[in-house]
Design an enzyme around this catalytic site. Structure first.
Site, short mmCIF file in Angstrom:
data_model
loop_
_atom_site.label_atom_id
_atom_site.label_comp_id
_atom_site.label_asym_id
_atom_site.label_seq_id
_atom_site.Cartn_x
_atom_site.Cartn_y
_atom_site.Cartn_z
N CYS A 89 0.72 -1.22 0.02
CA CYS A 89 -0.01 0.01 0.05
C CYS A 89 0.93 1.30 -0.24
O CYS A 89 0.24 2.60 0.00
CB CYS A 89 -0.95 -0.01 1.17
SG CYS A 89 -2.17 -1.13 0.86
N TYR B 21 -3.52 4.53 5.70
CA TYR B 21 -2.77 3.25 6.01
C TYR B 21 -1.28 3.23 5.17
O TYR B 21 -0.32 2.91 5.86
CB TYR B 21 -3.51 1.96 5.68
CG TYR B 21 -2.90 0.56 5.90
CD1 TYR B 21 -2.52 0.09 6.94
CD2 TYR B 21 -2.47 -0.14 4.62
CE1 TYR B 21 -2.13 -1.31 7.21
CE2 TYR B 21 -1.66 -1.25 4.65
CZ TYR B 21 -1.47 -1.88 6.04
OH TYR B 21 -1.00 -3.13 5.95
N THR C 6 -6.82 -6.69 -10.37
CA THR C 6 -5.84 -7.70 -10.27
C THR C 6 -5.14 -7.46 -9.16
O THR C 6 -5.08 -6.50 -8.63
CB THR C 6 -5.05 -7.60 -11.69
OG1 THR C 6 -4.40 -6.50 -11.80
CG2 THR C 6 -5.82 -8.26 -12.80
P1 NAD Z 1 -3.36 -8.61 12.14
O1 NAD Z 1 -4.34 -7.53 12.24
O2 NAD Z 1 -3.64 -10.08 12.18
O3 NAD Z 1 -1.97 -8.69 13.23
C1 NAD Z 1 -1.68 -7.19 13.72
C2 NAD Z 1 -1.71 -7.35 15.31
O4 NAD Z 1 -1.28 -6.23 15.86
C3 NAD Z 1 -3.26 -7.76 15.76
O5 NAD Z 1 -3.36 -8.93 16.42
C4 NAD Z 1 -3.59 -6.57 16.64
O6 NAD Z 1 -4.29 -6.81 17.90
C5 NAD Z 1 -2.16 -6.19 17.18
N1 NAD Z 1 -1.99 -4.73 17.59
C6 NAD Z 1 -2.76 -3.80 16.73
N2 NAD Z 1 -2.42 -2.35 17.57
C7 NAD Z 1 -1.77 -2.91 18.73
C8 NAD Z 1 -1.37 -2.27 19.90
N3 NAD Z 1 -1.57 -0.80 19.89
N4 NAD Z 1 -0.50 -2.83 20.84
C9 NAD Z 1 -0.34 -4.29 20.51
N5 NAD Z 1 -0.85 -4.80 19.61
C10 NAD Z 1 -1.49 -4.27 18.70
O7 NAD Z 1 -2.72 -8.53 10.72
P2 NAD Z 1 -1.41 -9.24 9.81
O8 NAD Z 1 -2.09 -9.51 8.78
O9 NAD Z 1 -0.65 -10.30 10.85
O10 NAD Z 1 -0.30 -8.04 9.73
C11 NAD Z 1 0.83 -7.98 10.35
C12 NAD Z 1 1.71 -6.75 9.62
O11 NAD Z 1 2.18 -6.85 8.40
C13 NAD Z 1 0.92 -5.33 9.92
O12 NAD Z 1 1.83 -4.55 10.26
C14 NAD Z 1 0.30 -5.35 8.50
O13 NAD Z 1 0.18 -3.84 8.48
C15 NAD Z 1 1.52 -5.71 7.82
N6 NAD Z 1 1.00 -6.16 6.40
C16 NAD Z 1 -0.07 -7.24 6.27
C17 NAD Z 1 -0.25 -7.68 5.04
C18 NAD Z 1 -1.39 -9.05 5.04
O14 NAD Z 1 -1.58 -9.28 3.96
N7 NAD Z 1 -1.71 -9.65 5.76
C19 NAD Z 1 -0.15 -6.99 4.05
C20 NAD Z 1 0.57 -5.80 4.27
C21 NAD Z 1 1.41 -5.33 5.41
#
Ligand code: NAD
Length: 330
Positions: A123, A152, A224
């Site tokens: 993103c 984001y 896509t």
């Molecule tokens: P997820 O939402 O399953 O995990 C993120 C976790 O962070 C959650 O369990 C949430 O409770 C915790 N969290 C949020 N705020 C918090 C706080 N203040 N203190 C403590 N914990 C907190 O998401 P994910 O898919 O596991 O993503 C993990 C990382 O990867 C994130 O930074 C996300 O932005 C990044 N990311 C994920 C994807 C994807 O496709 N899943 C893609 C791009 C980036």
């Protein structure tokens, strides 16, 4: 053991989807792990008894200092995030994740941690480079001039930059991966934070188990994307941390599909064919997005390779099973 012989490893966001899988990977190597998340323990996607699990809100500096204490490495996988439906409607909440990364960086620096990993995202890429469904692949340089996803994506781009300057100015060994749409078992598949692969698996499973044999698709389905299976994501984090790649690097599949093709794959895995209804006003995100993997190939001699159909089969099976067991809030 190599670098995993550091005293303690902090996984921030350990109750989340990627955090849970990353912890499982580390613990199998005998690492000593502290998992931190602000969700109550019973809501963590995966929880391991051989890990120090703590429920803490990492938006606060003092809490980050407590969480980082005695840690040699910090993995920041914590963010307030979800799929397009969540990030387009919660821009301020997404931007507040900047507090987590800022305070974790400060705490890691002050505690003398050596390594720091930050989970960035596709993103961050400029919207103008994602207008066509035939996306040739986003190269790392395509993040600038900056025109990221509002909310984001801006937070991710700023936090990437913060990692760079903590490395340059304070010597913290930061690494940054730009994840592209990671999917797999043990993640959100309902409730509003789920991303496209999990949402489509849930909709197909719901139609199959409970009827009617219909599916609602956001947009015209011709947008896509590429989707990265969680095992490739975990392996990529490991390789990036062991490398000398300090600048943000794509960690994503380059198997480009339309959302309609994604739906067809899930239908064939589930053994159903559904009537499609298109919701043209729903959040759709950019028109075309794919990972360019030239840099990861060149620098690591590796790139994600798990085929979408293979990963979806695992993901669908897990979601259908969860729904059969009544573990969904439909
Ligand atoms: P997820 O939402 O399953 O995990 C993120 C976790 O962070 C959650 O369990 C949430 O409770 C915790 N969290 C949020 N705020 C918090 C706080 N203040 N203190 C403590 N914990 C907190 O998401 P994910 O898919 O596991 O993503 C993990 C990382 O990867 C994130 O930074 C996300 O932005 C990044 N990311 C994920 C994807 C994807 O496709 N899943 C893609 C791009 C980036």
């Amino acid at each position: 053991m190599g670098r995993f012989s550091t005293p303690l490893i902090l996984v921030a966001g350990g109750g989340g989807f990627i955090g849970g899988h990353w912890i499982d990977h580390l613990r199998r190597r005998g690492a000593h792990i502290r998992a931190v998340d602000h969700k109550p323990l019973d809501q963590w996607h995966q929880r391991f008894d051989d890990v120090e699990n703590q429920v803490l809100d990492l938006q606060h500096l003092a809490v980050c200092q407590e969480a980082v204490a005695e840690c040699g490495a910090v993995y920041n996988l914590a963010a307030d995030m979800g799929g397009m439906g969540f990030i387009e409607n919660n821009r301020a909440l997404c931007m507040l994740s900047v507090l987590i990364n800022t305070h974790l960086l400060m705490a890691a620096r002050d505690a003398g941690a050596r390594d720091y990993f930050y989970a960035s995202s596709a993103c961050v890429y400029a919207a103008g480079k994602q207008l066509d469904v035939h996306n040739p692949g986003l190269k790392e340089a395509d993040a600038y001039p900056a025109e990221p996803e509002d909310g984001y994506g801006w937070e991710k781009l700023f936090s990437e930059r913060m990692c760079r300057h903590f490395r340059e100015d304070f010597g913290l060994q930061t690494r940054v991966a730009r994840f592209h749409n990671v999917y797999g078992p043990h993640g959100s598949f309902d409730g509003g934070r789920e991303k496209a692969p999990a949402a489509i698996c849930r909709k197909v499973a719901a139609a199959k188990l409970f009827g009617p044999l219909e599916i609602v698709i956001w947009g015209d389905g011709e947008q896509t994307r590429s989707f990265t299976y969680i095992d490739d994501c975990v392996m990529g984090i490991d390789k990036i941390m062991a490398s000398d790649v300090v600048d943000p690097i794509n960690l994503g599949s380059d198997e480009l599909v339309t959302i309609n093709e994604l739906v067809s794959m899930v239908e064939s895995i589930a053994g159903v064919t559904l009537k499609r209804r298109y919701e043209l006003d729903a959040p759709k995100g950019v028109r075309g997005r794919c990972s360019d993997n030239a840099m990861i190939q060149e620098r690591l001699g590796w790139a994600p390779s798990i085929r979408l159909r293979e990963g979806l089969a695992q993901t669908y099976a897990w979601i259908e099973n969860e729904m059969r067991a009544g573990r969904a809030s439909l």
